[in-house]
Enzyme design. Structure first.
Site, PDB file in Angstrom:
ATOM      1  N   TRP A  29      11.332  -5.167 -35.547  1.00 35.39           N
ATOM      2  CA  TRP A  29      10.374  -6.184 -35.106  1.00 35.39           C
ATOM      3  C   TRP A  29      11.053  -7.307 -34.357  1.00 35.39           C
ATOM      4  O   TRP A  29      10.534  -7.785 -33.338  1.00 35.39           O
ATOM      5  CB  TRP A  29       9.517  -6.670 -36.271  1.00 35.39           C
ATOM      6  CG  TRP A  29       8.602  -5.560 -36.692  1.00 35.39           C
ATOM      7  CD1 TRP A  29       8.700  -4.808 -37.815  1.00 35.39           C
ATOM      8  CD2 TRP A  29       7.512  -5.011 -35.926  1.00 35.39           C
ATOM      9  NE1 TRP A  29       7.733  -3.830 -37.810  1.00 35.39           N
ATOM     10  CE2 TRP A  29       6.985  -3.926 -36.664  1.00 35.39           C
ATOM     11  CE3 TRP A  29       6.940  -5.312 -34.700  1.00 35.39           C
ATOM     12  CZ2 TRP A  29       5.909  -3.155 -36.214  1.00 35.39           C
ATOM     13  CZ3 TRP A  29       5.866  -4.555 -34.241  1.00 35.39           C
ATOM     14  CH2 TRP A  29       5.372  -3.487 -34.992  1.00 35.39           C
ATOM     15  N   ASP A  58       8.673 -15.019 -37.175  1.00 29.91           N
ATOM     16  CA  ASP A  58       7.653 -13.996 -37.383  1.00 29.91           C
ATOM     17  C   ASP A  58       7.667 -13.681 -38.879  1.00 29.91           C
ATOM     18  O   ASP A  58       8.615 -13.099 -39.387  1.00 29.91           O
ATOM     19  CB  ASP A  58       8.022 -12.760 -36.551  1.00 29.91           C
ATOM     20  CG  ASP A  58       7.109 -11.570 -36.832  1.00 29.91           C
ATOM     21  OD1 ASP A  58       6.137 -11.716 -37.603  1.00 29.91           O
ATOM     22  OD2 ASP A  58       7.387 -10.483 -36.269  1.00 29.91           O
ATOM     23  N   LYS A  64      -1.288  -7.679 -43.457  1.00 29.35           N
ATOM     24  CA  LYS A  64      -0.459  -7.339 -44.628  1.00 29.35           C
ATOM     25  C   LYS A  64      -0.823  -8.240 -45.805  1.00 29.35           C
ATOM     26  O   LYS A  64      -1.316  -7.776 -46.821  1.00 29.35           O
ATOM     27  CB  LYS A  64       1.019  -7.441 -44.268  1.00 29.35           C
ATOM     28  CG  LYS A  64       1.403  -6.429 -43.175  1.00 29.35           C
ATOM     29  CD  LYS A  64       2.397  -7.008 -42.237  1.00 29.35           C
ATOM     30  CE  LYS A  64       2.556  -6.259 -40.930  1.00 29.35           C
ATOM     31  NZ  LYS A  64       2.591  -4.818 -40.965  1.00 29.35           N
TER      32      LYS A  64
HETATM   33  N1  PMP Z   1       6.036  -8.345 -36.714  1.00 33.09           N
HETATM   34  C1  PMP Z   1       6.181  -7.682 -37.871  1.00 33.09           C
HETATM   35  C2  PMP Z   1       7.250  -8.118 -38.807  1.00 33.09           C
HETATM   36  C3  PMP Z   1       5.332  -6.616 -38.165  1.00 33.09           C
HETATM   37  O1  PMP Z   1       5.488  -5.942 -39.321  1.00 33.09           O
HETATM   38  C4  PMP Z   1       4.327  -6.249 -37.261  1.00 33.09           C
HETATM   39  C5  PMP Z   1       3.345  -5.138 -37.545  1.00 33.09           C
HETATM   40  N2  PMP Z   1       3.723  -4.164 -38.401  1.00 33.09           N
HETATM   41  C6  PMP Z   1       4.222  -6.953 -36.061  1.00 33.09           C
HETATM   42  C7  PMP Z   1       5.080  -8.000 -35.834  1.00 33.09           C
HETATM   43  C8  PMP Z   1       3.181  -6.604 -35.044  1.00 33.09           C
HETATM   44  O2  PMP Z   1       1.972  -7.043 -35.508  1.00 33.09           O
HETATM   45  P1  PMP Z   1       0.589  -6.723 -34.762  1.00 33.09           P
HETATM   46  O3  PMP Z   1       0.340  -5.274 -34.945  1.00 33.09           O
HETATM   47  O4  PMP Z   1      -0.366  -7.614 -35.492  1.00 33.09           O
HETATM   48  O5  PMP Z   1       0.758  -7.100 -33.340  1.00 33.09           O
END
Ligand code: PMP
Length: 358
Positions: free
Chosen positions: A102, A170, A194
């Site tokens: 991520w 994030d 989540k």
């Molecule tokens: N950052 C993290 C740490 C994630 O786990 C995720 C999704 N699994 C995201 C960003 C992306 O999130 P979204 O699908 O809401 O764009």
């Protein structure tokens, strides 16, 4: 009623009392004769919902008036793009810490629009840990430092956050799971799916002075100032998502707030890690001090056994234990709403599986 033991990484388990409340209010919200999904986002009923959601976020996390609380669309991924567009001024650099999948996605997006410096990377080592603050090589004139506080796929998290002026995190996969000091951050953001509610909603906590950096070249919708000035109602927001987030934050308040859920989360995680550490049959590839208490990852002696574990656990009502396709292995996402009973069921299943296959 049959409820699965849900270990999905996101969208993920929601608290049963929240789902039941939403069900009870589904066709007639607060005597309006309408579902929340049918209310105007400009109605007084919806205004009360979004105000309560914001107040709950502020009181649970201790967010001061120096910060705006925003409910945005585009998930956490849109923030990957809009953060550098808005907060890294022309000709300047932003620093990023590469702790896994991520963090890397945020870096990839930052590189599209300007100078991006990697302050630390765990890539060559296979991302077994988060760095200590002293290990970071921060550019002297950096605009901000971006981290992913908990890597959902890799299963690592920070024990100590970097001490820098403008830290942006994030927190998608760990928001409201442990007590943090918001004042350490310039911005915190998280996809809701989540720990907060359904997908399609991002929570953003933004120190208001950052907005002064924004350039007129950024499209109006992509500017944080647009959403601050309009209190998340510039256009039609994810009204249903905000409503569920309000219910989830009320549920958290009833558990004693974030300190209350943290104690439960630590207990759940330590039960699972205790089983993993109890035998050579399981192997956790993560350094002990960086182990996530939200996303627990581990390996078995062979990929065949891992496949067998996933298939048999599914039959036993334990859902979502397959590791992310990019890394393999097993992963249990044990977010706030995953009951301790689900972790107990998983540990009991693991003991039986080990006895039969070890
Ligand atoms: N950052 C993290 C740490 C994630 O786990 C995720 C999704 N699994 C995201 C960003 C992306 O999130 P979204 O699908 O809401 O764009």
């Amino acid at each position: 009623m049959a409820r699965a033991y849900n270990f999905n990484a996101g969208p993920a388990a929601l608290p049963l009392p929240v789902l039941e409340k939403a069900q009870a209010e589904m066709t007639d919200y607060a005597g309006s004769g309408m579902s929340v999904m049918e209310l105007s986002h400009r109605s007084k009923e919806f205004q009360a919902i979004i105000d309560a959601a914001e107040a709950n976020v502020r009181s649970l996390m201790g967010v001061s008036d120096d910060y705006a609380v925003l409910f945005l669309q585009g998930g956490a991924s849109l923030q990957f793009a809009t953060i550098p567009m808005n907060f890294r001024r022309e000709g300047k650099t932003a620093d990023y810490v590469d702790t896994g999948s991520w963090a890397s996605k945020a870096i990839k997006e930052a590189k599209v629009t300007g100078s991006t410096h990697i302050a630390w990377s765990g890539k060559e080592a296979g991302y077994p840990r988060c760095p200590k603050p002293s290990e970071l090589d921060i550019s002297p004139d950096t605009e901000y430092v971006h981290i992913c506080s908990n890597e959902t796929i890799g299963g690592i998290r920070y024990t100590e956050f970097p001490k820098v002026d403008n830290l942006i995190a994030d927190m998608s996969s760990e928001i409201m799971s442990r007590v943090i000091d918001v004042n350490q951050f310039a911005m915190i953001y998280a996809g809701a799916q989540k720990n907060l509610g359904p997908s399609g909603l991002a929570l953003v906590i933004l120190r208001k002075d950052l907005i002064e950096r924004e350039s007129a070249n950024v499209p109006i919708f992509m500017r944080y100032s647009t959403h601050v000035e309009n209190a998340s109602l510039y256009n039609t927001p994810n009204t249903w998502g905000i409503y569920i987030l309000k219910l989830v934050t009320e549920w958290l308040q009833g558990l004693g707030g974030i300190a209350g859920i943290q104690a439960i989360n630590e207990r759940k995680a330590s039960k699972l890690y205790a089983e993993i550490d109890s035998s050579d049959f399981w192997k956790c590839p993560i350094d002990k001090e960086s182990r996530s208490i939200m996303n627990v990852v581990w390996r078995l002696p062979s990929e065949e056994l891992e496949e067998k574990f996933v298939a048999e656990s599914k039959k036993a009502g334990l859902i979502g234990l397959k590791g992310h396709r990019s890394v393999g292995g097993l992963r249990a996402s044990i977010y706030n709403a995953v009951p301790e009973e689900a972790v107990d069921a998983l540990v009991a299943f693991m003991k039986d599986f080990k006895a039969a296959n070890g």
